[in-house]
Scaffold this active site. Structure first.
Site, PDB file in Angstrom:
ATOM      1  N   SER A 101       0.807  -1.207  -0.039  1.00  0.00           N
ATOM      2  CA  SER A 101       0.054   0.000   0.042  1.00  0.00           C
ATOM      3  C   SER A 101       0.816   1.168   0.002  1.00  0.00           C
ATOM      4  O   SER A 101       2.023   1.116   0.492  1.00  0.00           O
ATOM      5  CB  SER A 101      -0.918   0.034   1.252  1.00  0.00           C
ATOM      6  OG  SER A 101      -1.331   1.237   1.531  1.00  0.00           O
ATOM      7  N   TYR A 132      -0.876  -0.787  10.587  1.00  0.00           N
ATOM      8  CA  TYR A 132      -1.275  -0.981   9.136  1.00  0.00           C
ATOM      9  C   TYR A 132      -0.196  -0.583   8.324  1.00  0.00           C
ATOM     10  O   TYR A 132       0.307  -1.218   7.537  1.00  0.00           O
ATOM     11  CB  TYR A 132      -2.487  -0.461   8.648  1.00  0.00           C
ATOM     12  CG  TYR A 132      -2.809  -0.751   7.353  1.00  0.00           C
ATOM     13  CD1 TYR A 132      -3.227  -1.977   6.915  1.00  0.00           C
ATOM     14  CD2 TYR A 132      -2.842   0.278   6.403  1.00  0.00           C
ATOM     15  CE1 TYR A 132      -3.677  -2.306   5.506  1.00  0.00           C
ATOM     16  CE2 TYR A 132      -3.029  -0.066   5.018  1.00  0.00           C
ATOM     17  CZ  TYR A 132      -3.749  -1.193   4.523  1.00  0.00           C
ATOM     18  OH  TYR A 132      -3.896  -1.276   3.292  1.00  0.00           O
TER      19      TYR A 132
HETATM   20  N1  LIG Z   1      -8.801  -0.828  -1.122  1.00  0.00           N
HETATM   21  C1  LIG Z   1      -7.710  -0.029  -0.785  1.00  0.00           C
HETATM   22  O1  LIG Z   1      -7.736   1.291  -0.721  1.00  0.00           O
HETATM   23  C2  LIG Z   1      -6.479  -0.558  -0.602  1.00  0.00           C
HETATM   24  C3  LIG Z   1      -5.291   0.586  -0.629  1.00  0.00           C
HETATM   25  C4  LIG Z   1      -4.153  -0.088  -0.630  1.00  0.00           C
HETATM   26  C5  LIG Z   1      -3.670  -1.199  -0.226  1.00  0.00           C
HETATM   27  N2  LIG Z   1      -5.089  -2.136  -0.208  1.00  0.00           N
HETATM   28  C6  LIG Z   1      -4.537  -3.613  -0.155  1.00  0.00           C
HETATM   29  O2  LIG Z   1      -5.136  -4.337  -1.284  1.00  0.00           O
HETATM   30  C7  LIG Z   1      -5.369  -5.842  -0.549  1.00  0.00           C
HETATM   31  C8  LIG Z   1      -6.790  -6.094  -0.780  1.00  0.00           C
HETATM   32  O3  LIG Z   1      -7.607  -4.919  -0.416  1.00  0.00           O
HETATM   33  P1  LIG Z   1      -9.229  -4.605  -0.787  1.00  0.00           P
HETATM   34  O4  LIG Z   1      -9.433  -3.365  -0.726  1.00  0.00           O
HETATM   35  O5  LIG Z   1      -9.878  -5.709  -1.884  1.00  0.00           O
HETATM   36  O6  LIG Z   1      -9.976  -5.425   0.235  1.00  0.00           O
HETATM   37  P2  LIG Z   1     -11.250  -6.246   0.524  1.00  0.00           P
HETATM   38  O7  LIG Z   1     -12.248  -5.887  -0.051  1.00  0.00           O
HETATM   39  O8  LIG Z   1     -11.705  -5.813   2.144  1.00  0.00           O
HETATM   40  O9  LIG Z   1     -11.016  -7.922   0.587  1.00  0.00           O
HETATM   41  C9  LIG Z   1     -10.012  -8.290   1.464  1.00  0.00           C
HETATM   42  C10 LIG Z   1      -9.988  -9.769   1.075  1.00  0.00           C
HETATM   43  O10 LIG Z   1      -9.038 -10.333   1.994  1.00  0.00           O
HETATM   44  C11 LIG Z   1      -9.634 -11.432   2.282  1.00  0.00           C
HETATM   45  N3  LIG Z   1      -9.062 -11.892   3.763  1.00  0.00           N
HETATM   46  C12 LIG Z   1      -9.051 -10.980   4.828  1.00  0.00           C
HETATM   47  N4  LIG Z   1      -8.606 -11.687   6.041  1.00  0.00           N
HETATM   48  C13 LIG Z   1      -8.459 -12.995   5.457  1.00  0.00           C
HETATM   49  C14 LIG Z   1      -8.080 -14.098   6.227  1.00  0.00           C
HETATM   50  N5  LIG Z   1      -7.578 -14.062   7.472  1.00  0.00           N
HETATM   51  N6  LIG Z   1      -7.692 -15.178   5.541  1.00  0.00           N
HETATM   52  C15 LIG Z   1      -8.251 -15.219   4.446  1.00  0.00           C
HETATM   53  N7  LIG Z   1      -8.628 -14.058   3.473  1.00  0.00           N
HETATM   54  C16 LIG Z   1      -8.611 -13.194   4.102  1.00  0.00           C
HETATM   55  C17 LIG Z   1     -10.879 -11.555   2.385  1.00  0.00           C
HETATM   56  O11 LIG Z   1     -11.612 -12.565   2.108  1.00  0.00           O
HETATM   57  P3  LIG Z   1     -12.945 -12.963   3.217  1.00  0.00           P
HETATM   58  O12 LIG Z   1     -14.045 -13.030   2.119  1.00  0.00           O
HETATM   59  O13 LIG Z   1     -12.487 -14.346   3.617  1.00  0.00           O
HETATM   60  O14 LIG Z   1     -13.078 -11.976   4.063  1.00  0.00           O
HETATM   61  C18 LIG Z   1     -11.043 -10.687   0.914  1.00  0.00           C
HETATM   62  O15 LIG Z   1     -11.196 -11.328  -0.147  1.00  0.00           O
HETATM   63  C19 LIG Z   1      -5.136  -5.622   0.758  1.00  0.00           C
HETATM   64  O16 LIG Z   1      -3.851  -6.148   1.212  1.00  0.00           O
HETATM   65  C20 LIG Z   1      -5.213  -4.249   1.338  1.00  0.00           C
HETATM   66  O17 LIG Z   1      -4.394  -3.627   2.484  1.00  0.00           O
HETATM   67  C21 LIG Z   1      -6.128  -1.759  -0.457  1.00  0.00           C
END
Ligand SMILES: NC(=O)c1ccc[n+]([C@@H]2O[C@H](COP(=O)([O-])OP(=O)(O)OC[C@H]3O[C@@H](n4cnc5c(N)ncnc54)[C@H](OP(=O)(O)O)[C@@H]3O)[C@@H](O)[C@H]2O)c1
Length: 259
Positions: A150, A163
């Site tokens: 990130s 984080y």
């Molecule tokens: N969105 C943003 O603005 C943003 C910005 C920078 C970086 N990121 C990074 O991008 C990545 C994806 O984020 P996103 O925005 O797509 O988030 P999201 O929509 O909340 O999706 C998170 C995913 O991670 C899975 N997950 C979480 N905890 C888990 C665990 N203990 N075991 C297995 N799976 C788990 C969830 O699966 P379940 O269905 O099992 O919950 C879900 O599929 C993350 O690493 C986040 O830090 C996001």
């Protein structure tokens, strides 16, 4: 047309590659799984929730896709799961590690459990996936791994210290893994998104007033990102088009850090 020919015509092709995508039940992971399938890969979608995974799986074009539900906080089980996927379905060409959790808390109330939970899912799970990928017989030739960090690795944010620290660790781990795995011909890179419209961003939004949110979003000269903006770079880094890119961190922020 064989894979060599497809690769020559289109180095972005992922035809006949088997790729594990974590976090595939939502947001960036789901968009990544969908794009990899469109580029020809057989995708293994991973997350915890079978129903959400089934939804992603049914949205994938092509065939040969599968799903697996497991909790990435059970660190010791991860290498065995990866090895089993390869044993039962064939060597893996890639891992896109998109799963992650964001939780904000001021330092005065951060405790050991809070830190452990975030470090386990955001950092240690990636290391355990890498350990599994490195086992004999698991990586296919031309293997690559992409971790999702990130911009929080580079920008200090109040109430988001833990984080930010986890995402900084992912950047460091990417470089060290790339160096260690180079002799095994496994490339390791990471992407660093800024704000992307996903469920995670929706949850983040609930921590702010509408006015604060408008101010936050207004910092983005090109608007906030879409999951596909991240998926495009993940797919590129997994493909032969990125065969000379290793240990790199790609910032995906619509120009946020430039200004
Ligand atoms: N969105 C943003 O603005 C943003 C910005 C920078 C970086 N990121 C990074 O991008 C990545 C994806 O984020 P996103 O925005 O797509 O988030 P999201 O929509 O909340 O999706 C998170 C995913 O991670 C899975 N997950 C979480 N905890 C888990 C665990 N203990 N075991 C297995 N799976 C788990 C969830 O699966 P379940 O269905 O099992 O919950 C879900 O599929 C993350 O690493 C986040 O830090 C996001």
């Amino acid at each position: 047309m064989d894979e060599k020919t497809t690769g020559l015509i289109n180095p972005l092709s992922l035809a006949r590659r088997r790729i594990l995508v974590t976090g595939a039940s939502s947001g960036i992971g789901r968009a990544t799984a969908e794009l990899l399938a469109r580029l020809g890969a057989s995708v293994i979608v991973a997350g915890r929730d079978e129903e959400r995974l089934a939804r992603t799986r049914s949205s994938l074009v092509g065939d040969g896709h599968s799903q697996i539900a497991f909790d990435l906080s059970a660190i010791d089980e991860i290498p065995g799961i990866v090895a089993r996927l390869a044993k039962e379905g064939g060597a893996l060409s890639g891992i896109a590690h998109c799963a992650g959790v964001q939780a904000g808390r001021p330092m005065r109330i951060v405790d050991q459990n809070f830190m452990d939970d975030l470090f386990r899912v955001n950092v240690q799970s990636g290391l355990a996936l890498a350990r599994g990928f490195r086992q004999r017989g698991v990586p296919a030739s031309g293997a690559a791994m992409v971790l999702v960090s990130s911009v929080s690795a580079f920008v200090g944010q109040a109430s988001n210290v833990v984080y930010c620290a986890t995402k900084g660790a992912v950047v460091s781990a990417t470089k060290a893994l790339a160096v260690e795995f180079m002799r095994d011909k496994i490339r390791v890179n990471c992407v660093c998104p800024a704000l992307v419209e996903t469920e995670m961003a929706d949850r983040f939004r609930t921590t702010m007033s509408d006015e604060q949110w408008q101010g936050y979003v207004a910092q983005y000269p090109m608007g906030i990102g879409q999951p596909a903006d991240i998926a495009n770079s993940v797919a590129f880094l997994l493909s032969d088009a990125a065969r000379w890119i290793n240990g790199t961190t790609l910032v995906l922020d619509g120009g946020l850090l430039a200004g």
